[in-house]
Design a protein around this motif. Structure first.
Motif, PDB file in Angstrom:
ATOM      1  N   SER A 129      47.647  34.437  16.608  1.00 33.43           N
ATOM      2  CA  SER A 129      47.674  33.713  17.877  1.00 33.43           C
ATOM      3  C   SER A 129      47.085  32.316  17.718  1.00 33.43           C
ATOM      4  O   SER A 129      45.881  32.159  17.472  1.00 33.43           O
ATOM      5  N   ALA A 130      47.922  31.298  17.905  1.00 34.43           N
ATOM      6  CA  ALA A 130      47.433  29.917  17.830  1.00 34.43           C
ATOM      7  C   ALA A 130      46.383  29.664  18.903  1.00 34.43           C
ATOM      8  O   ALA A 130      45.414  28.929  18.669  1.00 34.43           O
ATOM      9  N   ASP A 131      46.544  30.273  20.088  1.00 34.94           N
ATOM     10  CA  ASP A 131      45.557  30.095  21.158  1.00 34.94           C
ATOM     11  C   ASP A 131      44.198  30.656  20.752  1.00 34.94           C
ATOM     12  O   ASP A 131      43.168  30.033  21.004  1.00 34.94           O
ATOM     13  N   SER A 132      44.191  31.823  20.124  1.00 35.09           N
ATOM     14  CA  SER A 132      42.939  32.438  19.680  1.00 35.09           C
ATOM     15  C   SER A 132      42.230  31.560  18.660  1.00 35.09           C
ATOM     16  O   SER A 132      41.029  31.305  18.764  1.00 35.09           O
ATOM     17  N   VAL A 133      42.969  31.069  17.671  1.00 36.02           N
ATOM     18  CA  VAL A 133      42.384  30.226  16.631  1.00 36.02           C
ATOM     19  C   VAL A 133      41.973  28.872  17.217  1.00 36.02           C
ATOM     20  O   VAL A 133      40.908  28.345  16.886  1.00 36.02           O
ATOM     21  N   SER A 134      42.770  28.333  18.131  1.00 37.88           N
ATOM     22  CA  SER A 134      42.437  27.049  18.761  1.00 37.88           C
ATOM     23  C   SER A 134      41.146  27.134  19.565  1.00 37.88           C
ATOM     24  O   SER A 134      40.361  26.181  19.591  1.00 37.88           O
ATOM     25  N   ARG A 135      40.916  28.269  20.216  1.00 40.22           N
ATOM     26  CA  ARG A 135      39.657  28.436  20.955  1.00 40.22           C
ATOM     27  C   ARG A 135      38.465  28.320  20.009  1.00 40.22           C
ATOM     28  O   ARG A 135      37.455  27.699  20.330  1.00 40.22           O
ATOM     29  N   VAL A 136      38.583  28.917  18.835  1.00 44.49           N
ATOM     30  CA  VAL A 136      37.505  28.828  17.845  1.00 44.49           C
ATOM     31  C   VAL A 136      37.345  27.391  17.364  1.00 44.49           C
ATOM     32  O   VAL A 136      36.233  26.854  17.314  1.00 44.49           O
ATOM     33  N   LEU A 137      38.451  26.758  17.007  1.00 45.13           N
ATOM     34  CA  LEU A 137      38.390  25.375  16.509  1.00 45.13           C
ATOM     35  C   LEU A 137      37.889  24.414  17.584  1.00 45.13           C
ATOM     36  O   LEU A 137      37.193  23.443  17.278  1.00 45.13           O
ATOM     37  N   GLY A 138      38.213  24.695  18.833  1.00 40.13           N
ATOM     38  CA  GLY A 138      37.786  23.834  19.929  1.00 40.13           C
ATOM     39  C   GLY A 138      36.319  23.985  20.283  1.00 40.13           C
ATOM     40  O   GLY A 138      35.725  23.098  20.892  1.00 40.13           O
ATOM     41  N   ASN A 139      35.715  25.114  19.909  1.00 39.43           N
ATOM     42  CA  ASN A 139      34.303  25.362  20.219  1.00 39.43           C
ATOM     43  C   ASN A 139      33.358  24.741  19.210  1.00 39.43           C
ATOM     44  O   ASN A 139      32.153  24.722  19.429  1.00 39.43           O
TER      45      ASN A 139
END
Length: 154
Positions: free
Chosen positions: A97-107
């Motif tokens: 999930s790009a959204d799942s990984v993006s949440r981590v990268l965005g934090n």
């Protein structure tokens, strides 16, 4: 906000003579690296080598207990780096999930994403959310276990 990050790998002198030049690992010192699938065999090797070179590593995966067991094993195998390994963190994410990984990268402000969960996972027809998230967040990406779909599409 997208950002460009460059990890220079400085070469030692000696290019003029044609002699082999070692790559400096100093570029990894204090860099924040997300290793996806870092609790596995390949991922564990990547994590320990990054830690040995001074990187600040976070492992992204699905199972905290597996990470904790791996971390204990690494500390026993590399006693000289046990303190640095103890600083390795874990974050839950879904690599599909790009959204799942993006949440981590965005934090957090990562300098590099290393994908170590490859086709040997038995999921050859699944999306690669890691590369999509890395690109959309402007974080450099390295895949050490090419996903089947990614490799065949390239």
């Amino acid at each position: 906000a997208k950002r460009k990050v460059h990890l220079p790998l400085s070469m030692a002198s000696g290019l003029e003579t044609g002699s082999p030049s070692p790559i400096s690992f100093d570029a990894l010192k204090q860099k924040k690296v997300l290793v996806v699938g870092g609790s596995g065999r390949v991922g564990g090797s990547v994590v320990t080598q990054l830690v040995k070179r001074g990187a600040k590593v976070t492992v992204g995966g699905t199972n905290l207990q597996s990470f904790q067991r791996s971390k204990e094993r690494w500390q026993k195998m590399f006693e000289e780096n046990a303190n640095e390994i103890s600083d390795t963190n874990f974050v839950v994410l879904n690599r599909e999930s790009a959204d799942s990984v993006s949440r981590v990268l965005g934090n957090d402000s990562y300098d590099l994403v290393v994908h170590t969960a490859g086709p040997f996972q038995g999921k050859v027809n699944t999306p690669n959310g890691v590369i999509e998230a890395a690109i959309s967040n402007g974080v450099p990406y390295v895949d050490v276990c090419d996903d089947y779909c990614t490799a065949t599409a390239a």
